[in-house]
Design an enzyme around this catalytic site. Sequence first.
Site, mmCIF file in Angstrom:
data_model
loop_
_atom_site.group_PDB
_atom_site.id
_atom_site.type_symbol
_atom_site.label_atom_id
_atom_site.label_comp_id
_atom_site.label_asym_id
_atom_site.label_seq_id
_atom_site.Cartn_x
_atom_site.Cartn_y
_atom_site.Cartn_z
ATOM 1 N N CYS A 171 0.840 -1.204 0.000
ATOM 2 C CA CYS A 171 0.000 0.000 0.000
ATOM 3 C C CYS A 171 0.875 1.254 0.000
ATOM 4 O O CYS A 171 0.643 2.182 -0.779
ATOM 5 C CB CYS A 171 -0.941 -0.021 1.214
ATOM 6 S SG CYS A 171 -2.140 1.315 1.211
ATOM 7 N N CYS A 172 1.908 1.276 0.856
ATOM 8 C CA CYS A 172 2.823 2.432 0.882
ATOM 9 C C CYS A 172 3.541 2.583 -0.455
ATOM 10 O O CYS A 172 3.772 3.699 -0.921
ATOM 11 C CB CYS A 172 3.846 2.286 2.004
ATOM 12 S SG CYS A 172 3.221 2.633 3.660
ATOM 13 N N CYS A 189 -0.971 8.721 7.190
ATOM 14 C CA CYS A 189 -2.334 8.405 6.769
ATOM 15 C C CYS A 189 -3.231 8.155 7.987
ATOM 16 O O CYS A 189 -2.761 7.641 9.011
ATOM 17 C CB CYS A 189 -2.327 7.173 5.883
ATOM 18 S SG CYS A 189 -1.508 7.446 4.305
ATOM 19 N N CYS A 241 -3.406 4.644 9.645
ATOM 20 C CA CYS A 241 -2.104 4.086 10.042
ATOM 21 C C CYS A 241 -1.369 4.945 11.069
ATOM 22 O O CYS A 241 -0.179 4.752 11.300
ATOM 23 C CB CYS A 241 -1.225 3.900 8.815
ATOM 24 S SG CYS A 241 -1.956 2.814 7.579
ATOM 25 N N CYS A 285 7.995 3.754 5.625
ATOM 26 C CA CYS A 285 7.093 3.448 4.518
ATOM 27 C C CYS A 285 7.834 3.059 3.254
ATOM 28 O O CYS A 285 7.218 2.651 2.282
ATOM 29 C CB CYS A 285 6.197 4.651 4.225
ATOM 30 S SG CYS A 285 7.129 6.099 3.699
HETATM 31 FE FE1 SF4 Z 1 -1.357 2.831 2.894
HETATM 32 FE FE2 SF4 Z 1 -1.151 3.197 5.527
HETATM 33 FE FE3 SF4 Z 1 1.018 3.399 3.926
HETATM 34 FE FE4 SF4 Z 1 -0.920 5.250 3.908
HETATM 35 S S1 SF4 Z 1 0.495 4.750 5.609
HETATM 36 S S2 SF4 Z 1 0.073 4.399 2.147
HETATM 37 S S3 SF4 Z 1 -2.787 3.979 4.171
HETATM 38 S S4 SF4 Z 1 -0.222 1.549 4.383
#
Ligand code: SF4
Length: 252
Positions: free
Chosen positions: A115-116, A199, A202, A227
């Site tokens: 996701c990151c 985010c 998170c 991340c």
């Molecule tokens: Fe995805 Fe969480 Fe990374 Fe944001 S912090 S990009 S929602 S995993």
Amino acid sequence: MIATADFTHLENAAAEDVLAWGIETFHDRLALSTSFQAEGMVLLDMAARLDPRVRVFTIDTGRLPQQTYDLMAEVHRRYGIRVEVVFPEAGEVETMVGLHGPNLFYDSVPNRMLCCEVRKVRPLARKLRSLDAWVTGLRRGQSASRVEVRRVEIDAAHGEILKLNPLADWTVEQVEAYTRAHDVPRHAFYAQGYTSIGCAPCSRAIHPGEDSRAGRWWWENDARKECGIHFSPGGKVEREADVLLKEILRAS
Ligand code: SF4
């Protein structure tokens, strides 16, 4: 682009001098990256004083809290700076969410890293391909993975452009003192006990005695709290995330 500028004299320079050198050397080929945390806001304030035309960008992952957008709007009101907003590729996000669901980050560390990668790391890499230098708010004191941060580095992961970290040796107390002295706008989450903000799903406020980055990916116990933008975790986790990413890219 390989940076050819001489920057050895900056390793012991003041933060303002590092920033001034970067702006004078690279003009609009330099931009400040911020997620609107305290360090980024200090640098934004410093940079706006040096040159109100300074470029500032942020990555909008699509999962930011409303308070971050409020601060972005405040930056425009206060400094006249229209922040450049970088978004992830819609097709990659759609494929990822279609395959793994909207909250995939809670399922496993490789899923979180995927996701990151899709929402932050790849959009950042795209943005940096148009720059010769970028500025970050990294501090050595933020975490164990950041103790080697230098004021000026060649960013090998991003085409060998220059990466300026003017606050590398600053303490959190120095950040707070500058913020107070110059009345720099603060993210509303700090008043709620957050010490690191990203985010919405998170990030959380920390508990007394916890590390300052404990609120990031708070459900993970043994993963590095990064991340992938500045540091890669390496090893099995990164390989697993890489496999997942290849699947997304094939299907997008
Ligand atoms: Fe995805 Fe969480 Fe990374 Fe944001 S912090 S990009 S929602 S995993």
